[in-house]
Structures are given as C-alpha cells and as structure tokens.
Design a protein around this motif. Structure first.
Motif, PDB file in Angstrom:
ATOM      1  N   ILE A 156       0.831  -1.205   0.000  1.00 16.76           N
ATOM      2  CA  ILE A 156       0.000   0.000   0.000  1.00 16.76           C
ATOM      3  C   ILE A 156       0.866   1.257   0.000  1.00 16.76           C
ATOM      4  O   ILE A 156       0.661   2.186  -0.804  1.00 16.76           O
ATOM      5  N   PHE A 157       1.856   1.310   0.909  1.00 17.71           N
ATOM      6  CA  PHE A 157       2.699   2.503   0.974  1.00 17.71           C
ATOM      7  C   PHE A 157       3.537   2.667  -0.283  1.00 17.71           C
ATOM      8  O   PHE A 157       3.782   3.791  -0.732  1.00 17.71           O
ATOM      9  N   PHE A 158       3.954   1.550  -0.869  1.00 16.32           N
ATOM     10  CA  PHE A 158       4.694   1.634  -2.136  1.00 16.32           C
ATOM     11  C   PHE A 158       3.801   2.245  -3.226  1.00 16.32           C
ATOM     12  O   PHE A 158       4.229   3.134  -3.982  1.00 16.32           O
ATOM     13  N   MET A 159       2.546   1.786  -3.297  1.00 18.79           N
ATOM     14  CA  MET A 159       1.623   2.300  -4.310  1.00 18.79           C
ATOM     15  C   MET A 159       1.321   3.781  -4.076  1.00 18.79           C
ATOM     16  O   MET A 159       1.248   4.569  -5.026  1.00 18.79           O
ATOM     17  N   ARG A 160       1.141   4.187  -2.803  1.00 23.07           N
ATOM     18  CA  ARG A 160       0.835   5.585  -2.496  1.00 23.07           C
ATOM     19  C   ARG A 160       1.982   6.498  -2.905  1.00 23.07           C
ATOM     20  O   ARG A 160       1.768   7.554  -3.525  1.00 23.07           O
ATOM     21  N   TYR A 161       3.202   6.118  -2.555  1.00 18.56           N
ATOM     22  CA  TYR A 161       4.342   6.978  -2.896  1.00 18.56           C
ATOM     23  C   TYR A 161       4.655   6.931  -4.381  1.00 18.56           C
ATOM     24  O   TYR A 161       5.114   7.929  -4.950  1.00 18.56           O
ATOM     25  N   LEU A 162       4.388   5.801  -5.018  1.00 17.95           N
ATOM     26  CA  LEU A 162       4.554   5.730  -6.469  1.00 17.95           C
ATOM     27  C   LEU A 162       3.571   6.673  -7.146  1.00 17.95           C
ATOM     28  O   LEU A 162       3.934   7.422  -8.074  1.00 17.95           O
ATOM     29  N   LEU A 163       2.313   6.662  -6.668  1.00 19.86           N
ATOM     30  CA  LEU A 163       1.310   7.567  -7.236  1.00 19.86           C
ATOM     31  C   LEU A 163       1.708   9.023  -6.992  1.00 19.86           C
ATOM     32  O   LEU A 163       1.530   9.879  -7.873  1.00 19.86           O
ATOM     33  N   LEU A 170      -3.314   2.900 -11.173  1.00 21.10           N
ATOM     34  CA  LEU A 170      -3.249   3.155  -9.735  1.00 21.10           C
ATOM     35  C   LEU A 170      -4.471   3.919  -9.224  1.00 21.10           C
ATOM     36  O   LEU A 170      -4.926   3.688  -8.099  1.00 21.10           O
ATOM     37  N   SER A 171      -4.979   4.854 -10.020  1.00 24.44           N
ATOM     38  CA  SER A 171      -6.070   5.706  -9.543  1.00 24.44           C
ATOM     39  C   SER A 171      -7.444   5.195  -9.930  1.00 24.44           C
ATOM     40  O   SER A 171      -8.449   5.707  -9.431  1.00 24.44           O
ATOM     41  N   GLY A 172      -7.515   4.200 -10.791  1.00 24.19           N
ATOM     42  CA  GLY A 172      -8.812   3.785 -11.301  1.00 24.19           C
ATOM     43  C   GLY A 172      -9.285   2.425 -10.875  1.00 24.19           C
ATOM     44  O   GLY A 172     -10.465   2.100 -11.032  1.00 24.19           O
ATOM     45  N   TRP A 173      -8.409   1.596 -10.279  1.00 17.26           N
ATOM     46  CA  TRP A 173      -8.854   0.230  -9.987  1.00 17.26           C
ATOM     47  C   TRP A 173      -9.701   0.157  -8.718  1.00 17.26           C
ATOM     48  O   TRP A 173     -10.426  -0.806  -8.515  1.00 17.26           O
ATOM     49  N   ASN A 174      -9.614   1.156  -7.873  1.00 16.36           N
ATOM     50  CA  ASN A 174     -10.457   1.229  -6.678  1.00 16.36           C
ATOM     51  C   ASN A 174     -11.165   2.573  -6.694  1.00 16.36           C
ATOM     52  O   ASN A 174     -10.515   3.618  -6.787  1.00 16.36           O
ATOM     53  N   LYS A 175     -12.502   2.573  -6.625  1.00 21.39           N
ATOM     54  CA  LYS A 175     -13.261   3.816  -6.740  1.00 21.39           C
ATOM     55  C   LYS A 175     -12.866   4.795  -5.644  1.00 21.39           C
ATOM     56  O   LYS A 175     -13.006   4.505  -4.456  1.00 21.39           O
ATOM     57  N   PRO A 176     -12.382   5.984  -6.017  1.00 24.41           N
ATOM     58  CA  PRO A 176     -11.931   6.938  -4.998  1.00 24.41           C
ATOM     59  C   PRO A 176     -13.092   7.669  -4.345  1.00 24.41           C
ATOM     60  O   PRO A 176     -14.143   7.864  -4.947  1.00 24.41           O
ATOM     61  N   ARG A 177     -12.888   8.080  -3.102  1.00 23.32           N
ATOM     62  CA  ARG A 177     -13.818   8.959  -2.424  1.00 23.32           C
ATOM     63  C   ARG A 177     -13.266  10.375  -2.488  1.00 23.32           C
ATOM     64  O   ARG A 177     -12.194  10.604  -3.034  1.00 23.32           O
ATOM     65  N   LEU A 178     -14.007  11.301  -1.902  1.00 24.09           N
ATOM     66  CA  LEU A 178     -13.689  12.717  -2.076  1.00 24.09           C
ATOM     67  C   LEU A 178     -12.259  13.042  -1.652  1.00 24.09           C
ATOM     68  O   LEU A 178     -11.566  13.788  -2.338  1.00 24.09           O
ATOM     69  N   TYR A 179     -11.815  12.501  -0.531  1.00 24.29           N
ATOM     70  CA  TYR A 179     -10.489  12.843  -0.014  1.00 24.29           C
ATOM     71  C   TYR A 179      -9.472  11.710  -0.187  1.00 24.29           C
ATOM     72  O   TYR A 179      -8.438  11.699   0.466  1.00 24.29           O
ATOM     73  N   SER A 180      -9.755  10.764  -1.071  1.00 28.82           N
ATOM     74  CA  SER A 180      -8.869   9.605  -1.218  1.00 28.82           C
ATOM     75  C   SER A 180      -7.475   9.973  -1.705  1.00 28.82           C
ATOM     76  O   SER A 180      -6.490   9.329  -1.347  1.00 28.82           O
ATOM     77  N   PHE A 181      -7.382  11.015  -2.531  1.00 30.60           N
ATOM     78  CA  PHE A 181      -6.091  11.349  -3.136  1.00 30.60           C
ATOM     79  C   PHE A 181      -5.277  12.348  -2.316  1.00 30.60           C
ATOM     80  O   PHE A 181      -4.167  12.707  -2.719  1.00 30.60           O
ATOM     81  N   GLN A 182      -5.834  12.841  -1.199  1.00 27.14           N
ATOM     82  CA  GLN A 182      -5.157  13.914  -0.472  1.00 27.14           C
ATOM     83  C   GLN A 182      -3.750  13.521  -0.056  1.00 27.14           C
ATOM     84  O   GLN A 182      -2.828  14.333  -0.114  1.00 27.14           O
ATOM     85  N   GLY A 183      -3.585  12.290   0.395  1.00 28.98           N
ATOM     86  CA  GLY A 183      -2.260  11.856   0.835  1.00 28.98           C
ATOM     87  C   GLY A 183      -1.296  11.591  -0.297  1.00 28.98           C
ATOM     88  O   GLY A 183      -0.079  11.470  -0.066  1.00 28.98           O
ATOM     89  N   SER A 184      -1.806  11.496  -1.521  1.00 32.75           N
ATOM     90  CA  SER A 184      -0.946  11.214  -2.674  1.00 32.75           C
ATOM     91  C   SER A 184      -0.638  12.442  -3.512  1.00 32.75           C
ATOM     92  O   SER A 184       0.176  12.368  -4.438  1.00 32.75           O
ATOM     93  N   LEU A 185      -1.287  13.560  -3.213  1.00 34.83           N
ATOM     94  CA  LEU A 185      -1.029  14.769  -3.986  1.00 34.83           C
ATOM     95  C   LEU A 185       0.335  15.349  -3.611  1.00 34.83           C
ATOM     96  O   LEU A 185       0.685  15.410  -2.428  1.00 34.83           O
TER      97      LEU A 185
END
Length: 775
Positions: free
Chosen positions: A115-122, A156-171
């Motif tokens: 999970i952390f690898f995917m988040r930092y990769l994104l 990475l961003s499309g395989w799991n439906k995001p919620r409103l704040y899902s990307f905040q930690g990856s921006l």
C-alpha cells in the motif's frame, strides 16, 4: 418563562408525597436522535479515514491476502521472508488460533508495504506535469513518456473507486520556484508596460534583490515548503482575506446566477428544492460519496476546500478575522423583509423533502409580524468595515437574545434570503440582467449575511442566485455545488402547478423567529455600517453582456484555446478603452497540488501587446496579424500551464514579501511589485466540471456565470463564462466615481474586439483558400 420551560427535557421536585418527576418525551427523543446522528457521523468519518488512509488499496485485498496466507501456511507452503514464523516467536502460543493470528500479522505487513509503495509511487507520478504541455489537437501525438505515465496513473487511480479525499495523501506539495526563474519571468511580464528607462530601473532593482536579501528570504521559504503541506495557502488565506479590514461586500464576495431556463415561478417551491439539493450535496461531502474532480479522468484535483462549503462563517476581529467551521448543523437560517428565522432541516431522523421545506418557507412568507426597529438593517453590520463590526460584536452580541440569535446564524449550514422583489434573466432586456447581477453582488446593503460561506437569494418569480464569501474557497468549488444543484433540480422536477414534489407525512417543524435586543447604541452602530454599505454599492458600475454571434464552436474551429482567444480580445478591448496596456490578472488554479488554491496568469505579454498594436496598424497585413495572434495565444497558454504546474510568479513573490515583513527587511523591488495595481482583473467561470450536465439535451440548463467587484479604483473586474457553442457571458464591473472607466463602454469594446478577431480569421481563411486554388 414559558419558553424557558419548554426547553427543559425533564425536571423533578421533592414533595410530601415523594419524588415528582416530569419529562418531555419529544425533547428527550430529539436528544436521543442528536446522539445517534453524532455517532453515525463519527463512525462514517472513521470508515472514510481508513479507506482514504490505505487508498489506492482496499481492505478487501487484506482479507483476501490473509485467507491466502492461512491456506498456504496450513498447506505447508513457505511464506516469503518467514513472516509467519517470525510472528509466532512473539506470540504467546503456537496453537492453530495463534497461527491464524500470525498469518494476519504477516498479511498486514505485506499488505501495508504494498500500500505505501503504491501511495508513494502515485505521488511521484503526480509530480510529473509534462502531460500538460503536450498538444492534444487533431493529428497530434503524445510522447511515449506521457503515454506510459498515463497508463500507470490510470491503473493506480482507477482500480479502486476513490472517495472525495482519497487522493489527499498522494497529492504532491506545491513546488517552490527558484528566485532566478521568478525574476526572469517577472521582468518579461512587465516589459510591455514600461518604457526603456523605467524597465532599466526595475531590472536593476530585481538584480539587487536577487543578489542580496532574496537569498535569505528564500531559505525561510524552503523550510516552510518542507514543513507545511502548501507554502502559500495559509498565508494567502490570512493576509489576502482574513486581515483585510475593508467591507466584504463588493470588495471580496462574488456572486453566481441562475440557469437560463427557470423551472418554476413559485418562490417557495424553488427555494425549497434548491435548499434540499444543497443539503444533499452536503451529505455527499460528509459521507465522502462525492467523486473528486479529475482532469483527463485520471489526474485528481485537491478536494481540501470542499470541507468548508457548509457550516462555515467568517467571524470579524479587530485586527484579523477568523474562519470558523462547525462539524455539523441541523438548521439553515432565513431572512425575509428584515426578519430572521431558524429553520430545521431534518425531523424524525431524516432530511425533510422539498415539499415539506416548501411548507416551512411559505410560513415565513406568510408571517405578517413586521420587523422590529433597526432589524431591517441589522445585516448591514456584515457589509461594513470589519473592525467596526468586530467592536460591535464584542460589545452588543455577547449576551441575551443577540448572542443566541447571532450564534444561530453563524452555526447554520448556510443562509437563505427570500427577497420581496423580482429579478432574473431576461434575454430581451439587458438592463434587467445588470440589475440581477447587482442584487446578487450587494443587494440593498442590508439583506445578505455576507459573513456566511454562501447566501442563497430567491426572487419573487422563482429566480435564484448566490453570494459567496471568498476566504474559504475559490469559485470552481462553488461552481461544482451549483452544477449538482442545477442538474438534480432539473431531474427531480416540479408538479404541474410549479410546487415542490414530495410527500408530506406530517407537519414539518415550524420556523422559529430569531429575537434581537436593539439598543440605541447598537442602532447607531448599524446605521454607521449601513451608510458605508450604501456608499460602496452606489459606486458599483456593473454591466452583464450576453454575446451570441459565436462561442466555443467557432473558437475551437480556429484551433486556439478558447480562454487564450478571449484574453487576447480583452487585451485589445482594454487598449482601445484606455489607450495603454496594463497589468492584467487572470486566476488559474493550483489544485493539482495539495491544498492548492490559485495562481496569477499575467495575460499582458510582449506577444499580446505586439498583436494588439498590429490590429491598430493600418499597414499590417492579415498574415502578420494572424502570425502574431497565434504567437500571443501560445504564449498565454504556456503561461497558464506554468501557473497550474507551480511555476507561477506572483504567489512566490507574495511569500517572499511576507517573510520580508516578518524579518522587518525593506525591499525597494518588492515595494515596486506590490504597488502596481491590477487594472484589469479577469477570471473564467468554470463550466462542465462534472459529467452531470447534458447540454445537448438541455441547452439552456446552464448558468449565466457570475462576477465580482473591481479590484482597482481605476480598473475593471471581468468574469466570463463560455456557454455552449454560441454564447459567452461577460460580467464587467468598475467604479462610477472613476472618470476614466465605464463598464458599458468596456463591454462595447469587448463586443467590437470579438468581432474583429472573427473577421481576422475569416479573412485569413479566405486568403489561404485563395492561395490553394491558385496552386
């Protein structure tokens, strides 16, 4: 005393016969309902926090991995890195139950690592902005680098439906530009505004600044950019908005208009339905069921600003205001003919439907009790000077009915204004459109609560608009709410008589009139703010232009960015109006970065000024003018892309200026930068941020956009929206007291410039076609 007793849930007394207990079942039920609602929201927030914390992963993948490891372990298969055996060494037993727990710990370790690898990769992938600079026109091809980048981001961003704040930690964080780059861009931006002597002077100041105190100031900004989520946003909010002491009305707040197609003429029905869908949008935000806005369907924009749309107020202070956001609100406040009401929006554990809300609204409209002396002008306190309002609030609103009623308004989800006049869109009468904009921008100076995050304003004929406080967010966020409300209202509809739809099972809670204690000193203070508001609104010169000869369709056929096209027309219009070029502000977003807000695009460039001069030069040929126009639009588009990518000029200079003030270091260069006014302040109103609106099916289901007041005393504020294929709205504002500006004249110059640009393209195409035929 009766009111006080009705607010008590239970009471008891000791008598000769024993205990005497009295309780109100209805109030106890409300207490119980409030507690259940609170715990449901806490549980929902917890679930959302977990979901967002592991995004783009999903908890189901953890359960699946755990199941696989349990099966593999008991099947005799070696687990990678001996994770299960290592876990068993720290567990109290090796029984089958503890072996299952060891498999869980191993699965959790492996799952979190992925999970952390995917988040930092994104996050690393989202730092890439090269895709913005690649052409997407007909016949163009993306580079292999961008194609590969887009493929990975899409996965990475499309395989799991995001919620409103899902990307905040990856921006990614907003990058800090180098001082040298900012100085170079700044000097290029001011070159068309200065003669050789003044340019040499500014160039010398810039070089001195860069070689002296800029080095020290930049070090502090480097530290801030590492430490904070965004090195600009908190200072921008504080110093540009909250520390401003001038009135919010006209100077800061902006407005938005209704759709061209008004679905009903019943004021109460329209108000009820719009209120209902605003509250539905709030629920989507609270539950994080609202999908984040994503460019190209894969690049997310920061959703940080959505949290403060509702339950938010700007509280006045003597030196600086505060933005206060409440976690929940079970009511909205309504004003009508100077009277204020608290209106509950839920009952029996559910949100009231539009038909039920209409009954509440109608009760307010039918209330024959007049406003008290001074109550009609009470809201003028929010329209006047901020320091004066802060002193009045501390002195007269700290106890009794005033304190209770003020807190009721400030804690409301939003404020509703039921106006007793008619206004709205009228295609046949442009003056009514101008009046419509003025009513939404400032009203009568005392019929809007300008401190609230937004006010919904309803005409007697069913037209609607909003007035928004600017501190908490920028226009695209409010535009997203408006698109949702417009489309949802159209889909929901009204009955044959134009009334709101829905079943009324029981009478909804009646609105409660808010009470005030208006002493003589308070009335004098209200009159003082009202006088300031009247002087301010009487000085507003607002003109709304509906331009219909052509729109986005023709501009796209020219293979030119529609925004750059309009900005060039505005440059030509201003030069004809004022006889000179000026510093031009166009708002661009930086929401590709965490907590990003806006950046400035300096639309007046060397290329745009060269094209404008060619349009006024009778000796210039069509080919020369067209070549210069293409260069100018490309330069503008590059500037817009740089601003979105974090390579802007003005936010960096602003932060350097703030640090210099903290360190008490004087800089002639920074003084030069911030003394020059933005005589032309422009902004494009976003349209179609979501895929909700079907403009082919409902071509008139679009807003006419919105506007704002002039930024400079001798300048113009211009907001525009490109509506469909053949319509553009311009909202032009200036000050009547300025002898050299006129919104009506400037609107005519805009029309003339748009016509001239179209003729330029038509003449160029004729020449090109003639050459082809000759060959």
């Amino acid at each position: 005393m009766a009111e006080a007793h009705s607010a008590v849930a239970f009471s008891f007394a000791i008598t000769h016969d024993g205990w005497d207990v009295n309780f109100d079942r209805e109030v106890l039920y409300l207490v119980w309902e409030s507690g259940i609602r609170s715990w449901k929201k806490r549980l929902a927030r917890f679930r959302n926090s977990v979901h967002n914390g592991v995004y783009p992963g999903h908890l189901q993948s953890l359960y699946f991995l755990w199941t696989v490891l349990v099966a593999a372990h008991f099947g005799g298969v070696n687990i990678p890195f001996g994770l299960v055996q290592k876990a068993l060494t720290v567990l109290p037993s090796t029984s089958p139950m503890w072996q299952v727990i060891a498999c869980l710990l191993a699965a959790l370790t492996m799952w979190l690592s992925v999970i952390f690898f995917m988040r930092y990769l994104l996050k690393l992938l989202l730092m890439y902005k090269g895709w913005m600079y690649e052409s997407r026109g007909p016949g163009s091809r993306l580079s292999m680098k961008t194609v590969l980048w887009a493929s990975v981001v899409k996965v990475l961003s499309g395989w799991n439906k995001p919620r409103l704040y899902s990307f905040q930690g990856s921006l990614p964080r907003l990058p800090l530009p180098a001082v040298r780059d900012t100085m170079r861009r700044y000097l290029l931006s001011v070159r068309p505004l200065l003669d050789d002597e003044n340019y040499a002077r500014v160039e010398r100041l810039a070089q001195e600044f860069e070689q002296t105190i800029a080095v020290k100031l930049q070090r502090y900004l480097v530290l801030k950019s590492w430490w904070s989520s965004n090195y600009v946003s908190d200072w921008w909010e504080e110093y540009v908005y909250l520390r401003g002491r001038s009135p919010l009305m006209v100077n800061s707040n902006f407005y938005g208009t209704d759709t061209l197609l008004r679905p009903t003429g019943v004021q109460a029905a329209r108000a009820a339905t719009v209120i209902y869908f605003c509250l539905k949008f709030r629920r989507l935000i609270e539950r994080q069921e609202l999908e984040p806005i994503m460019l190209q369907g894969m690049v997310p924009l920061c959703s940080w600003q959505y949290e403060r749309i509702f339950n938010t107020v700007r509280v006045p202070g003597v030196e600086t205001d505060r933005l206060v956001h409440y976690s929940d609100a079970t009511h909205v406040t309504v004003s009508h003919r100077g009277r204020f009401y608290k209106m509950l929006i839920s009952a029996r554990g559910r949100l009231l439907n539009p038909a039920e809300i209409q009954l509440q609204i109608q009760q307010i409209l039918d209330d024959a009790v007049p406003a008290e002396e001074g109550e009609v002008r009470l809201a003028a306190l929010t329209a006047g000077e901020r320091t004066h309002w802060a002193h009045v609030r501390q002195t007269h609103f700290n106890r009794g009915h005033n304190r209770t009623s003020l807190h009721c308004i400030e804690r409301a989800a939003f404020h509703v204004c039921l106006d007793d006049i008619e206004y709205g869109f009228d295609e046949a009468d442009s003056s009514k459109l101008d009046q419509y904009g003025r009513i939404l921008l400032h009203g009568n100076g005392a019929d809007r609560w300008f401190d609230k995050s937004f006010n919904l304003c309803f005409s007697t004929n069913g037209s609607v608009g909003f007035n928004t406080e600017h501190t908490w967010a920028d226009a695209p966020v409010m535009g997203h709410l408006w698109e949702y409300v417009i489309w949802s209202e159209l889909e929901y509809g009204y009955d044959a008589a134009g009334n709101a739809r829905g079943a009324v099972e029981a009478a909804p809670p009646a609105p409660a009139r808010l009470r005030w204690e208006l002493s003589a000193p308070l009335l004098a203070a209200i009159d003082q703010s009202y006088a300031v508001a009247q002087a301010l609104l009487r000085d507003v010169d607002l003109r709304i232009l509906m331009y219909t000869p052509y729109g986005k369709g023709f501009m796209k056929s020219c293979r030119v960015s529609p925004d750059a096209y309009i900005q060039m027309a505005l440059q030509l219009a201003y030069y004809r109006d004022a006889g000179r070029f000026c510093l031009t502000y166009e708002a661009s977003m930086t929401r590709l970065f965490r907590e990003g807000r806006t950046e400035t695009v300096r639309s007046c460039t060397l290329e745009s000024s060269a094209w404008v001069r060619s349009m006024l030069d009778e000796n210039a040929t069509v080919e020369q003018r067209m070549n210069l126009f293409v260069k100018a639009t490309r330069r503008h588009q590059l500037g817009y892309q740089d601003a979105m990518a974090g390579r802007g000029i003005d936010r960096h200079l602003f932060c350097l200026y703030v640090v210099s003030k903290y360190l008490e270091l004087e800089s002639p260069f920074l003084q030069e930068v911030f003394n020059e006014p933005w005589r032309l302040s422009t902004s494009q109103t976003p349209l179609g941020q979501t895929n909700l609106l079907d403009l082919k099916k409902y071509p008139k289901c679009v807003s006419a956009g919105g506007g704002f007041g002039p930024v400079a005393d001798d300048g113009y504020g211009v907001s525009y929206i490109i509506v469909g294929e053949d319509t553009i709205f311009f909202h032009v504002s200036s000050k009547i007291s300025c002898p050299i500006t006129s919104s009506s004249n400037f609107a005519k110059q805009i029309e003339r410039s748009l016509q001239d640009v179209r003729e330029l393209f038509n003449e160029y195409n004729k020449l090109r076609n003639g050459v082809k035929k000759a060959k």
